[in-house]
Design a protein around this motif. Structure first.
Motif, PDB file in Angstrom:
ATOM      1  N   THR A  11      18.191  -3.812  -4.987  1.00  0.00           N
ATOM      2  CA  THR A  11      17.061  -4.076  -4.244  1.00  0.00           C
ATOM      3  C   THR A  11      16.996  -2.839  -3.347  1.00  0.00           C
ATOM      4  O   THR A  11      18.122  -2.248  -2.730  1.00  0.00           O
ATOM      5  CB  THR A  11      17.437  -5.290  -3.439  1.00  0.00           C
ATOM      6  N   LEU A  13      15.853  -1.075   0.132  1.00  0.00           N
ATOM      7  CA  LEU A  13      15.189  -1.424   1.239  1.00  0.00           C
ATOM      8  C   LEU A  13      14.997  -0.076   2.026  1.00  0.00           C
ATOM      9  O   LEU A  13      16.055   0.494   2.531  1.00  0.00           O
ATOM     10  CB  LEU A  13      15.884  -2.467   2.143  1.00  0.00           C
ATOM     11  N   GLN A  19       8.408  -0.945   5.575  1.00  0.00           N
ATOM     12  CA  GLN A  19       9.447  -1.449   4.843  1.00  0.00           C
ATOM     13  C   GLN A  19       9.076  -1.625   3.368  1.00  0.00           C
ATOM     14  O   GLN A  19       8.226  -2.743   3.389  1.00  0.00           O
ATOM     15  CB  GLN A  19      10.167  -2.360   5.508  1.00  0.00           C
ATOM     16  N   HIS A  21      10.028  -2.937  -0.078  1.00  0.00           N
ATOM     17  CA  HIS A  21      10.652  -3.858  -0.597  1.00  0.00           C
ATOM     18  C   HIS A  21      10.719  -3.863  -2.160  1.00  0.00           C
ATOM     19  O   HIS A  21       9.619  -4.155  -2.719  1.00  0.00           O
ATOM     20  CB  HIS A  21      10.724  -5.375  -0.365  1.00  0.00           C
ATOM     21  N   THR A  23      12.486  -4.478  -6.100  1.00  0.00           N
ATOM     22  CA  THR A  23      13.887  -5.017  -6.899  1.00  0.00           C
ATOM     23  C   THR A  23      13.538  -4.606  -8.263  1.00  0.00           C
ATOM     24  O   THR A  23      12.590  -4.736  -8.771  1.00  0.00           O
ATOM     25  CB  THR A  23      13.585  -6.615  -6.756  1.00  0.00           C
ATOM     26  N   SER A  35       7.739  -5.399  -6.371  1.00  0.00           N
ATOM     27  CA  SER A  35       7.551  -4.864  -5.105  1.00  0.00           C
ATOM     28  C   SER A  35       6.365  -5.468  -4.318  1.00  0.00           C
ATOM     29  O   SER A  35       5.462  -6.035  -4.960  1.00  0.00           O
ATOM     30  CB  SER A  35       7.521  -3.382  -5.026  1.00  0.00           C
ATOM     31  N   ASP A  36       6.300  -5.239  -3.017  1.00  0.00           N
ATOM     32  CA  ASP A  36       4.858  -5.803  -2.040  1.00  0.00           C
ATOM     33  C   ASP A  36       3.898  -4.789  -1.949  1.00  0.00           C
ATOM     34  O   ASP A  36       3.151  -4.949  -1.353  1.00  0.00           O
ATOM     35  CB  ASP A  36       5.576  -5.939  -0.742  1.00  0.00           C
ATOM     36  N   ASP A  40       6.838   3.665   1.881  1.00  0.00           N
ATOM     37  CA  ASP A  40       7.760   3.701   3.070  1.00  0.00           C
ATOM     38  C   ASP A  40       7.456   4.805   3.438  1.00  0.00           C
ATOM     39  O   ASP A  40       8.325   5.706   4.086  1.00  0.00           O
ATOM     40  CB  ASP A  40       9.294   3.758   2.588  1.00  0.00           C
ATOM     41  N   GLU A  54      -0.136  -6.075   1.540  1.00  0.00           N
ATOM     42  CA  GLU A  54       0.926  -6.355   0.506  1.00  0.00           C
ATOM     43  C   GLU A  54       0.342  -6.927  -0.493  1.00  0.00           C
ATOM     44  O   GLU A  54      -0.602  -7.711  -0.811  1.00  0.00           O
ATOM     45  CB  GLU A  54       1.727  -7.418   1.462  1.00  0.00           C
TER      46      GLU A  54
END
Length: 255
Positions: A11, A13, A19, A21, A23, A35-36, A40, A54
């Motif tokens: 994961t 971050l 942010q 995210h 995985t 992912s969302d 970043d 998102e």
């Protein structure tokens, strides 16, 4: 096909303008990236109402890809970065002199608008589609500049995508002279048809691939095609439509 015996869950971050995210799960011969879809780094600006939303990205692909001896080209999403953002270099727009913008989704002209050079992008060569899905059309230097190594992402068929800057050179070149039809004018990269593959003119094959550290991989390049647009392995359905793509028929890019 060789099977990986271990499972790896990672994961990420990351910090910055947003942010992200991500995985990455590896089990057997499948690698899944969720992912969302929020990068970043800073994004935009585009039109005032065009914003990053998102997403619920899930891309599962071959973790032990093999060359099939065939080439697949009809893929909506070329791959995904290690930061969980889709690579979508192509567009569904075509030259259309009857349209106020000069292009539409009518393919009859045969002149497909190229994302980089034909549409509006932000500083990371990206924008959003009509559903707020952020995606890269060209090299995002905020991402490549922060890589720990050269691994940039994974292609739709599971092969790795690396970024090594000028060490990898595309063999796609601008055609000389003027366009004989359609929009006219010089072949300047506004349209996909402005380019032609010239074997041996660069270091990469027609899919932007080559052997690297003993393995076949694709490369992200600073020039067209930027990311692989054809694939020599078995393409996952998630890159054509399905879980990785919430809108398999395609949502219009926003310019």
């Amino acid at each position: 096909m060789k099977t990986l015996g271990a499972m790896l869950a990672l994961t990420l971050l990351t910090s910055g303008a947003a942010q992200a995210h991500v995985t990455i799960t590896l089990e057997g011969d499948r690698r899944c990236i969720t992912s969302d879809g929020v990068p970043d780094h800073e994004t935009g600006p585009w039109r005032a109402w065009a914003t990053v939303q998102e997403q619920n990205h899930q891309f599962c692909l071959d973790a032990t890809p093999e060359l099939t001896g065939t080439v697949t080209s009809r893929v909506r999403i070329s791959g995904v970065t290690v930061t969980g953002i889709p690579l979508r270099p192509g567009t569904a727009e075509y030259y259309d002199p009857s349209s106020e913008r000069g292009y539409s989704r009518d393919p009859s002209s045969g002149w497909n608008v190229e994302g980089i050079g034909g549409l509006v992008m932000d500083a990371q060569n990206a924008h959003v589609d009509g559903d707020g899905m952020y995606h890269y059309h060209g090299i995002p230097f905020a991402v490549t500049g922060a890589l720990d190594g050269t691994l940039f992402g994974y292609a739709a068929d599971g092969f790795e995508i690396h970024y090594v800057g000028a060490e990898a050179q595309s063999s796609w070149q601008l055609k000389p002279g003027e366009r004989a039809s359609g929009p006219g004018g010089a072949h300047d990269g506004t349209y996909v048809q402005d380019y032609e593959f010239v074997a041996g003119s660069g270091t990469l094959d027609e899919c932007n691939g080559a052997m690297f550290n003993g393995q076949y991989v694709y490369f992200a390049t600073d020039t067209y095609p930027f990311f692989p647009r054809c694939f020599k392995g078995t393409v996952s359905s998630d890159f054509i439509g399905g879980r990785g793509d919430r809108h398999p028929r395609g949502a219009a890019d926003l310019r």
